[in-house]
Design a protein around this motif. Structure first.
Motif, PDB file in Angstrom:
ATOM      1  N   THR A  14       0.826  -1.205   0.000  1.00  0.00           N
ATOM      2  CA  THR A  14       0.000   0.000   0.000  1.00  0.00           C
ATOM      3  C   THR A  14       0.859   1.254   0.000  1.00  0.00           C
ATOM      4  OG1 THR A  14      -1.786   1.176   1.168  1.00  0.00           O
ATOM      5  CG2 THR A  14      -0.155   0.039   2.524  1.00  0.00           C
ATOM      6  N   TYR A  15       0.367   2.253  -0.685  1.00  0.00           N
ATOM      7  CA  TYR A  15       0.981   3.580  -0.642  1.00  0.00           C
ATOM      8  C   TYR A  15      -0.125   4.585  -0.346  1.00  0.00           C
ATOM      9  CZ  TYR A  15       3.089   7.979  -2.045  1.00  0.00           C
ATOM     10  OH  TYR A  15       3.534   9.281  -2.053  1.00  0.00           O
ATOM     11  N   ASN A  16      -0.019   5.244   0.782  1.00  0.00           N
ATOM     12  CA  ASN A  16      -1.041   6.196   1.223  1.00  0.00           C
ATOM     13  C   ASN A  16      -2.428   5.568   1.209  1.00  0.00           C
ATOM     14  OD1 ASN A  16       0.911   8.111   1.646  1.00  0.00           O
ATOM     15  ND2 ASN A  16       0.447   9.313  -0.183  1.00  0.00           N
ATOM     16  N   ILE A  43       0.859  -6.113   6.015  1.00  0.00           N
ATOM     17  CA  ILE A  43       0.714  -4.838   5.330  1.00  0.00           C
ATOM     18  C   ILE A  43       2.114  -4.334   4.995  1.00  0.00           C
ATOM     19  CG2 ILE A  43      -0.200  -2.487   5.425  1.00  0.00           C
ATOM     20  CD1 ILE A  43      -2.352  -4.636   5.708  1.00  0.00           C
ATOM     21  N   ASP A  45       3.942  -1.240   3.814  1.00  0.00           N
ATOM     22  CA  ASP A  45       3.817   0.202   3.640  1.00  0.00           C
ATOM     23  C   ASP A  45       4.936   0.679   2.717  1.00  0.00           C
ATOM     24  OD1 ASP A  45       3.682   2.942   3.849  1.00  0.00           O
ATOM     25  OD2 ASP A  45       3.579   2.986   6.037  1.00  0.00           O
ATOM     26  N   ASN A  46       4.558   1.105   1.501  1.00  0.00           N
ATOM     27  CA  ASN A  46       5.555   1.495   0.504  1.00  0.00           C
ATOM     28  C   ASN A  46       5.900   2.977   0.642  1.00  0.00           C
ATOM     29  OD1 ASN A  46       5.826   1.171  -3.154  1.00  0.00           O
ATOM     30  ND2 ASN A  46       7.397   1.117  -1.579  1.00  0.00           N
ATOM     31  N   SER A  48       4.619   5.378   2.696  1.00  0.00           N
ATOM     32  CA  SER A  48       3.457   6.270   2.707  1.00  0.00           C
ATOM     33  C   SER A  48       3.755   7.562   3.461  1.00  0.00           C
ATOM     34  CB  SER A  48       2.255   5.578   3.355  1.00  0.00           C
ATOM     35  OG  SER A  48       1.858   4.441   2.616  1.00  0.00           O
ATOM     36  N   THR A  52      -1.102   5.770   7.250  1.00  0.00           N
ATOM     37  CA  THR A  52      -1.162   4.318   7.061  1.00  0.00           C
ATOM     38  C   THR A  52      -0.595   3.559   8.258  1.00  0.00           C
ATOM     39  OG1 THR A  52      -1.139   4.393   4.644  1.00  0.00           O
ATOM     40  CG2 THR A  52      -0.285   2.403   5.677  1.00  0.00           C
ATOM     41  N   ALA A  53       0.588   3.920   8.702  1.00  0.00           N
ATOM     42  CA  ALA A  53       1.227   3.204   9.816  1.00  0.00           C
ATOM     43  C   ALA A  53       0.368   3.265  11.080  1.00  0.00           C
ATOM     44  CB  ALA A  53       2.610   3.786  10.078  1.00  0.00           C
ATOM     45  N   TYR A  71       2.976  -5.662  10.133  1.00  0.00           N
ATOM     46  CA  TYR A  71       3.277  -4.439   9.393  1.00  0.00           C
ATOM     47  C   TYR A  71       4.769  -4.389   9.105  1.00  0.00           C
ATOM     48  CZ  TYR A  71       4.315   0.553   8.667  1.00  0.00           C
ATOM     49  OH  TYR A  71       4.770   1.744   8.177  1.00  0.00           O
ATOM     50  N   LEU A  73       7.759  -1.916   6.579  1.00  0.00           N
ATOM     51  CA  LEU A  73       7.976  -0.726   5.762  1.00  0.00           C
ATOM     52  C   LEU A  73       8.951  -1.024   4.642  1.00  0.00           C
ATOM     53  CD1 LEU A  73       7.630   2.387   5.374  1.00  0.00           C
ATOM     54  CD2 LEU A  73       9.634   2.647   6.862  1.00  0.00           C
ATOM     55  N   ASP A 100      -4.702  -2.431  -1.981  1.00  0.00           N
ATOM     56  CA  ASP A 100      -5.489  -1.780  -0.927  1.00  0.00           C
ATOM     57  C   ASP A 100      -6.847  -1.293  -1.415  1.00  0.00           C
ATOM     58  OD1 ASP A 100      -4.899   0.536  -2.332  1.00  0.00           O
ATOM     59  OD2 ASP A 100      -3.388   1.238  -0.920  1.00  0.00           O
TER      60      ASP A 100
END
Length: 319
Positions: A14-16, A43, A45-46, A48, A52-53, A71, A73, A100
């Motif tokens: 996911t990004y944002n 998840i 997190d690309n 973001s 998101t976090a 999670y 990153l 997402d």
């Protein structure tokens, strides 16, 4: 204490995605027939810049399910890097990718696990993907729906034969971790759209490496997901951008289908064929290009396909 073996990892790059992730997690929370499946959610997190976090941490704090929610990153921008991170972190023998903005049906996890057990030679298999549109798409949208990962190929599973030159998209894709780790290069050529690259089709690149290694690639109709497509992705500007980013990557995807010694021979044939198609389409539809967005998209894809080898050559010189 013995370590619990994980059957399936559901990975969500996911990004944002702070506003989109909650609904995906709710759908995973509601999965059925998973009592005998050991699975987890990761998840990725690309990098973001939104909440998101924090959203994921809030879910983790109240998570009551037996399957863990994790999670991680990935700061290198691009979907390919996020998926690579997911594979590295995954504990499962199977890795199912959801975006997402894709919502799995209640039996998606169970159907994914069942298919792998019934098809041990399947290195990757895709879902049946339906479109869930915020606004009515343009007329004749079905002609370009596949660029949004829409995949409705009937109610029976079928094998993607290499000769048909068709492959499943990453949305709803399940891969065997072994097939990925043994055959997908550590550094992909296509990284996905980001601030550094316009190129698309990074998902097809991965599946092609798996298929070229001899693994079977399937369509599994029992795995259904729903791709939420917002109104801003149906504008003329975005649609043309999507066609361009996919068309510009086409030469690389085409070459991956060939053995190295075949590529110099087939390159001029492929270019000539693309050029012929683009000219013929333009002559037939030039009066529609301004008012028919789907026709404009098809023209942009053909035009970008012609440019593709020269664009990629220029990009490779910069690397």
């Amino acid at each position: 204490m013995s370590k619990i073996l994980i059957d399936l990892t559901v990975a969500i790059p996911t990004y944002n995605g702070a506003k989109r992730l909650p609904l995906v997690l709710e759908k995973l929370h509601e999965q059925v027939d998973t009592e005998n499946i050991a699975w987890e959610i990761i998840i990725v997190d690309n990098n973001s810049t939104d909440e998101t976090a924090r959203i994921v941490r809030d879910y983790q704090a109240n998570w009551q399910k037996p399957f863990p929610l994790k999670y991680c990153l990935e700061t290198e921008q691009g979907a390919a890097f996020a998926r690579k991170k997911a594979v590295k972190e995954a504990q499962g023998n199977l890795i199912g990718f959801l975006d997402d903005d894709t919502l799995p049906a209640p039996n998606w996890v169970a159907a994914a696990y069942k298919f792998a057990r019934e098809h041990p030679q399947a290195g990757a298999y895709g879902s049946q993907v339906h479109g869930d549109y915020e606004v009515e798409p343009p007329a004749n949208f079905d002609r370009i729906a596949s660029f949004f990962a829409i995949t409705e190929r009937g109610d029976k599973p079928h094998l993607y034969e290499p000769s048909l030159k068709m492959l499943p998209p990453s949305a709803g894709l399940v891969v065997r971790k072994q097939a990925w780790c043994e055959n997908v290069p550590e550094q992909p050529f296509l990284s996905g759209r980001s601030g550094k690259s316009i190129l698309n089709s990074e998902d097809l690149e991965v599946v092609m490496y798996i298929q070229n290694a001899g693994w079977e690639v399937w369509y599994n109709s029992e795995m259904e997901i729903y791709h939420q497509i917002k109104r801003d992705r149906l504008t003329r500007e975005y649609l043309l951008y999507l066609m361009r980013s996919t068309g510009l990557a086409r030469h690389h995807i085409r070459m991956l289908r060939l053995k190295p010694w075949q590529r110099p021979l087939f390159f001029p044939l492929g270019l000539a064929k693309d050029l012929q198609k683009a000219i013929a389409y333009f002559l037939k539809n030039r009066n529609l290009l301004e008012k028919d967005v789907v026709a404009a998209c098809e023209m942009e894809f053909l035009r970008s396909s012609v440019i593709s080898p020269f664009y990629l050559w220029r990009i490779s010189l910069k690397i």
